[in-house]
Design an enzyme around this catalytic site. Structure first.
Site, PDB file in Angstrom:
ATOM      1  N   TYR A   1     100.577  48.225  18.214  1.00 11.75           N
ATOM      2  CA  TYR A   1      99.952  49.510  18.553  1.00 11.75           C
ATOM      3  C   TYR A   1     100.617  50.251  19.700  1.00 11.75           C
ATOM      4  O   TYR A   1     100.685  51.466  19.704  1.00 11.75           O
ATOM      5  CB  TYR A   1      98.461  49.315  18.880  1.00 11.75           C
ATOM      6  CG  TYR A   1      97.630  49.039  17.650  1.00 11.75           C
ATOM      7  CD1 TYR A   1      97.108  50.087  16.896  1.00 11.75           C
ATOM      8  CD2 TYR A   1      97.400  47.738  17.210  1.00 11.75           C
ATOM      9  CE1 TYR A   1      96.370  49.853  15.745  1.00 11.75           C
ATOM     10  CE2 TYR A   1      96.673  47.490  16.057  1.00 11.75           C
ATOM     11  CZ  TYR A   1      96.162  48.559  15.328  1.00 11.75           C
ATOM     12  OH  TYR A   1      95.450  48.303  14.183  1.00 11.75           O
TER      13      TYR A   1
ATOM     14  N   GLN B   1      84.207  45.528   9.612  1.00 16.60           N
ATOM     15  CA  GLN B   1      84.373  46.921  10.021  1.00 16.60           C
ATOM     16  C   GLN B   1      83.999  47.915   8.927  1.00 16.60           C
ATOM     17  O   GLN B   1      83.729  49.079   9.219  1.00 16.60           O
ATOM     18  CB  GLN B   1      85.813  47.148  10.485  1.00 16.60           C
ATOM     19  CG  GLN B   1      86.131  46.349  11.738  1.00 16.60           C
ATOM     20  CD  GLN B   1      87.551  46.558  12.234  1.00 16.60           C
ATOM     21  OE1 GLN B   1      88.468  45.894  11.762  1.00 16.60           O
ATOM     22  NE2 GLN B   1      87.746  47.456  13.175  1.00 16.60           N
TER      23      GLN B   1
ATOM     24  N   HIS C   1      88.926  37.658  10.029  1.00 18.87           N
ATOM     25  CA  HIS C   1      89.161  38.825  10.881  1.00 18.87           C
ATOM     26  C   HIS C   1      87.954  38.970  11.821  1.00 18.87           C
ATOM     27  O   HIS C   1      87.091  39.825  11.639  1.00 18.87           O
ATOM     28  CB  HIS C   1      89.373  40.075  10.014  1.00 18.87           C
ATOM     29  CG  HIS C   1      90.069  41.199  10.726  1.00 18.87           C
ATOM     30  ND1 HIS C   1      91.242  41.770  10.269  1.00 18.87           N
ATOM     31  CD2 HIS C   1      89.779  41.865  11.866  1.00 18.87           C
ATOM     32  CE1 HIS C   1      91.626  42.737  11.085  1.00 18.87           C
ATOM     33  NE2 HIS C   1      90.748  42.827  12.065  1.00 18.87           N
TER      34      HIS C   1
ATOM     35  N   GLU D   1      99.490  45.893  10.814  1.00 19.75           N
ATOM     36  CA  GLU D   1      98.638  46.952  11.357  1.00 19.75           C
ATOM     37  C   GLU D   1      99.448  47.828  12.284  1.00 19.75           C
ATOM     38  O   GLU D   1     100.263  47.316  13.070  1.00 19.75           O
ATOM     39  CB  GLU D   1      97.476  46.386  12.198  1.00 19.75           C
ATOM     40  CG  GLU D   1      96.346  45.792  11.421  1.00 19.75           C
ATOM     41  CD  GLU D   1      95.219  45.293  12.332  1.00 19.75           C
ATOM     42  OE1 GLU D   1      94.996  45.867  13.426  1.00 19.75           O
ATOM     43  OE2 GLU D   1      94.572  44.310  11.936  1.00 19.75           O
TER      44      GLU D   1
ATOM     45  N   ARG E   1      95.471  45.822   2.405  1.00 15.66           N
ATOM     46  CA  ARG E   1      95.095  44.624   3.166  1.00 15.66           C
ATOM     47  C   ARG E   1      93.603  44.672   3.468  1.00 15.66           C
ATOM     48  O   ARG E   1      93.129  45.621   4.100  1.00 15.66           O
ATOM     49  CB  ARG E   1      95.911  44.555   4.469  1.00 15.66           C
ATOM     50  CG  ARG E   1      95.516  43.384   5.348  1.00 15.66           C
ATOM     51  CD  ARG E   1      96.393  43.220   6.594  1.00 15.66           C
ATOM     52  NE  ARG E   1      95.851  42.133   7.379  1.00 15.66           N
ATOM     53  CZ  ARG E   1      95.586  42.174   8.681  1.00 15.66           C
ATOM     54  NH1 ARG E   1      95.905  43.251   9.385  1.00 15.66           N
ATOM     55  NH2 ARG E   1      95.053  41.147   9.300  1.00 15.66           N
TER      56      ARG E   1
ATOM     57  N   GLU F   1      84.738  50.257  15.014  1.00 16.78           N
ATOM     58  CA  GLU F   1      85.868  49.835  15.846  1.00 16.78           C
ATOM     59  C   GLU F   1      85.384  48.895  16.967  1.00 16.78           C
ATOM     60  O   GLU F   1      85.462  49.203  18.145  1.00 16.78           O
ATOM     61  CB  GLU F   1      86.595  51.090  16.363  1.00 16.78           C
ATOM     62  CG  GLU F   1      87.730  50.887  17.339  1.00 16.78           C
ATOM     63  CD  GLU F   1      88.821  49.884  16.927  1.00 16.78           C
ATOM     64  OE1 GLU F   1      88.991  49.585  15.735  1.00 16.78           O
ATOM     65  OE2 GLU F   1      89.494  49.403  17.850  1.00 16.78           O
TER      66      GLU F   1
ATOM     67  N   ASN G   1      93.480  36.638  11.776  1.00 14.40           N
ATOM     68  CA  ASN G   1      93.952  37.874  12.362  1.00 14.40           C
ATOM     69  C   ASN G   1      93.839  37.808  13.887  1.00 14.40           C
ATOM     70  O   ASN G   1      92.758  37.551  14.423  1.00 14.40           O
ATOM     71  CB  ASN G   1      93.103  39.054  11.868  1.00 14.40           C
ATOM     72  CG  ASN G   1      93.576  40.375  12.455  1.00 14.40           C
ATOM     73  OD1 ASN G   1      94.667  40.840  12.139  1.00 14.40           O
ATOM     74  ND2 ASN G   1      92.784  40.972  13.334  1.00 14.40           N
ATOM     75  N   GLU G   2      94.934  38.020  14.563  1.00 15.97           N
ATOM     76  CA  GLU G   2      94.964  38.171  16.022  1.00 15.97           C
ATOM     77  C   GLU G   2      94.208  37.077  16.774  1.00 15.97           C
ATOM     78  O   GLU G   2      93.207  37.341  17.446  1.00 15.97           O
ATOM     79  CB  GLU G   2      94.427  39.548  16.420  1.00 15.97           C
ATOM     80  CG  GLU G   2      95.216  40.680  15.818  1.00 15.97           C
ATOM     81  CD  GLU G   2      94.839  42.057  16.357  1.00 15.97           C
ATOM     82  OE1 GLU G   2      93.807  42.165  17.038  1.00 15.97           O
ATOM     83  OE2 GLU G   2      95.591  43.014  16.105  1.00 15.97           O
TER      84      GLU G   2
ATOM     85  N   ASN H   1     100.929  42.913  14.162  1.00 19.40           N
ATOM     86  CA  ASN H   1     100.068  44.069  14.423  1.00 19.40           C
ATOM     87  C   ASN H   1     100.580  44.732  15.694  1.00 19.40           C
ATOM     88  O   ASN H   1     100.564  44.122  16.766  1.00 19.40           O
ATOM     89  CB  ASN H   1      98.617  43.639  14.652  1.00 19.40           C
ATOM     90  CG  ASN H   1      97.963  43.085  13.396  1.00 19.40           C
ATOM     91  OD1 ASN H   1      98.567  43.071  12.327  1.00 19.40           O
ATOM     92  ND2 ASN H   1      96.724  42.639  13.523  1.00 19.40           N
TER      93      ASN H   1
ATOM     94  N   TRP I   1      96.776  51.152   9.985  1.00 19.12           N
ATOM     95  CA  TRP I   1      95.378  50.885  10.353  1.00 19.12           C
ATOM     96  C   TRP I   1      94.753  52.225  10.668  1.00 19.12           C
ATOM     97  O   TRP I   1      95.137  52.826  11.647  1.00 19.12           O
ATOM     98  CB  TRP I   1      95.261  49.958  11.584  1.00 19.12           C
ATOM     99  CG  TRP I   1      93.810  49.697  11.841  1.00 19.12           C
ATOM    100  CD1 TRP I   1      92.951  50.447  12.613  1.00 19.12           C
ATOM    101  CD2 TRP I   1      93.019  48.656  11.246  1.00 19.12           C
ATOM    102  NE1 TRP I   1      91.686  49.945  12.536  1.00 19.12           N
ATOM    103  CE2 TRP I   1      91.696  48.847  11.708  1.00 19.12           C
ATOM    104  CE3 TRP I   1      93.283  47.606  10.367  1.00 19.12           C
ATOM    105  CZ2 TRP I   1      90.642  48.011  11.312  1.00 19.12           C
ATOM    106  CZ3 TRP I   1      92.250  46.770   9.981  1.00 19.12           C
ATOM    107  CH2 TRP I   1      90.942  46.984  10.465  1.00 19.12           C
TER     108      TRP I   1
HETATM  109  C1  GAL Z   1      93.210  45.332  15.941  1.00 17.26           C
HETATM  110  C2  GAL Z   1      92.213  44.774  14.968  1.00 17.26           C
HETATM  111  C3  GAL Z   1      91.643  45.773  14.030  1.00 17.26           C
HETATM  112  C4  GAL Z   1      91.452  47.148  14.618  1.00 17.26           C
HETATM  113  C5  GAL Z   1      92.615  47.590  15.474  1.00 17.26           C
HETATM  114  C6  GAL Z   1      92.418  48.890  16.241  1.00 17.26           C
HETATM  115  O1  GAL Z   1      93.195  44.564  17.107  1.00 17.26           O
HETATM  116  O2  GAL Z   1      92.808  43.742  14.200  1.00 17.26           O
HETATM  117  O3  GAL Z   1      90.496  45.232  13.490  1.00 17.26           O
HETATM  118  O4  GAL Z   1      90.223  47.310  15.185  1.00 17.26           O
HETATM  119  O5  GAL Z   1      92.934  46.596  16.408  1.00 17.26           O
HETATM  120  O6  GAL Z   1      91.864  48.666  17.479  1.00 17.26           O
END
Ligand code: GAL
Length: 463
Positions: free
Chosen positions: A307, A16, A118, A371, A73, A422, A162-163, A305, A415
């Protein structure tokens, strides 16, 4: 409110931000291949240059210092170190690059947290079957050992993968992430399985060979929304929510933190759906072999992580094709009262984080929030007041989780450090604490209001 040694961080990932996709002998990754096709990423954007952190690392370091972070990170590009994915050929320039990043961080009293994977598999390994191939676990283990050897004297916090959920589902079921495969109901479970095997091998290597000298911690970063029943009094919605958790966070957290195997409900629903569709092959959800090192207990902390949140209801068997969706049979909805950020999937629900942190169904491990962030799209706002609010509210929910719910949260990583590539949204979604002007070839970084506020907050809690 926050422990004295709380980690205040920001996160990025190699593909990224780094660019330099062919610089100094870097090999290609699946994201290079994916982006160089057409119609896959917003505006056909790619990470060829991105924020050019390969050349502009020192600019990134200035941003890190301006924020006053205690932790940063970053992720390592596997193909930058090992161009064909194996240790047969080591790219010393790649080793030098990460050595400098790590040394500069430590000299500035910033601790690195390093992610080994990642989303960016070397293309050479994809050509041999990628994450669907069982061999990938030992190839990953060998790469992980290489990194522990090269950097583990200085790096004390590691994330293997990651994820895995996102890699498996978006990359192999939905086809909207690299490698862009669409094999519904089959490939994602296999990929997830091999990711767990790969992670576990790497953790055991660290534990046996490196930990005695290096004394660090290793985990894998799991993404999860906070999920709750649409109607909290409806038994079907409650069951659908539990099932949804099992098929998302539980898919990976259950084997690693709870039983060493997948959640029961996952297997039951997958087998029932196989029967319904007359699928007679081997179980689509693989079994862990007793001859391989255990999966249970292969995390020294919980890396989360987070969101957003969703309300969940049963889908009433309305998905008629064999797929993860029909296996799972749930429907997720947004509460109309939740504001939406720049990207449509990211509803702003700060207290979802406290609820998830307090969930405690995966034991009660130390947790790093690896994140959390907020995107802008459309017209540029350097005075990004919505993001300022988002961080304030979210971080105060973290504080409440610690003080009111007794959760052992060890750190928080925003993040992202700066606007970057993205994934399928290209450069259209801006998650940064620093703005990056992608139209200027010098790619200048400029702090947003949210970056300034985050810096103030860190100063307040960390002095
Ligand atoms: C996560 C990912 C990141 C970033 C973030 C925002 O899923 O690990 O790389 O893009 O979402 O969408």
């Amino acid at each position: 409110m926050f422990p004295r040694d709380f980690a205040w961080g920001a996160a990025t990932a190699a593909y990224q931000i780094e660019g330099g996709w062919q610089a100094d002998g870097r090999g290609a990754s699946i994201w290079d291949t994916f982006c160089h096709g057409t119609g896959r990423v917003f505006g056909d954007h790619n990470g060829d240059v991105a924020c050019n952190s390969y050349e502009l690392w020192e600019e990134d370091l200035k941003c890190i210092l301006q924020l006053g972070l205690t932790h940063y990170r970053l992720s390592i590009s596997w193909a930058r170190l090992l161009p064909d994915g194996t240790r047969q050929r080591v790219n010393q320039k790649g080793v030098q690059y990460y050595n400098k990043v790590i040394d500069d961080l430590l000299a500035a009293h910033v601790s690195p947290m390093v992610t080994l994977y990642h989303f960016d598999l070397p293309q050479a390994l994809q050509d041999q079957g990628g994450w669907k191939s069982p061999n990938i676990a030992s190839l990953f283990n060998s790469y992980a050992q290489f990194c522990f050897e090269a950097f583990g004297d200085r790096v004390k916090l590691w994330i293997t993968i990651n994820e895995p959920y996102v890699c498996a589902k978006l990359g192999h079921e939905d086809g909207i992430h690299a490698p862009g495969l669409t094999e519904p109901g089959i490939a994602a479970y296999l990929v997830g399985h091999n990711m767990l095997r790969a992670h576990a091998l790497a953790w055991h290597s660290y534990d046996k060979i490196f930990r005695p000298k290096q004394n660090g911690l290793v985990s894998l970063a799991l993404n999860s929304d906070w999920l709750e029943p649409l109607d909290p009094d409806c038994a079907e919605d409650i069951a659908a929510t539990q099932r949804d958790i099992a098929f998302t966070l539980g898919w990976f957290a259950w084997p690693v933190f709870v039983t060493g195997d997948y959640p029961e409900v996952m297997r039951t629903f997958i087998e029932a759906n196989s029967q319904k569709h007359g699928y007679t092959g081997e179980s689509r959800l693989p079994f862990f072999s007793k001859d391989e090192p255990a999966i249970l207990g292969t995390a020294d902390f919980f890396a989360l992580n987070f969101y957003t949140s969703r309300k969940v209801t049963s889908a009433g068997a309305r998905f008629d094709k064999l797929s993860m969706k029909s296996d799972q049979n749930v429907q997720e909805v947004l509460d109309p009262s939740w504001p939406i950020s720049g990207v449509s999937w990211l509803a702003v629900v700060p207290d979802g984080l406290r609820k998830l942190l307090s969930y405690k169904n995966f034991g009660d491990p130390a947790i790093y929030i690896t994140e959390n962030g907020f995107a802008q799209v459309g017209s540029l706002q350097m005075e990004d007041v919505q993001r300022v609010e988002f961080y304030k509210q979210t971080i105060s929910e973290v504080a409440r989780a610690i003080t009111e719910n007794g959760v052992n949260v060890r750190g928080y990583f925003a993040w992202s450090l700066m606007d970057n590539f993205e994934w399928a949204d290209g450069y259209s979604a801006r998650f940064g604490l620093f703005h990056v002007d992608f139209s200027d070839e010098k790619l200048p970084r400029t702090i947003y209001r949210s970056g300034k506020e985050y810096a103030k907050l860190i100063k307040r809690y960390n002095s």
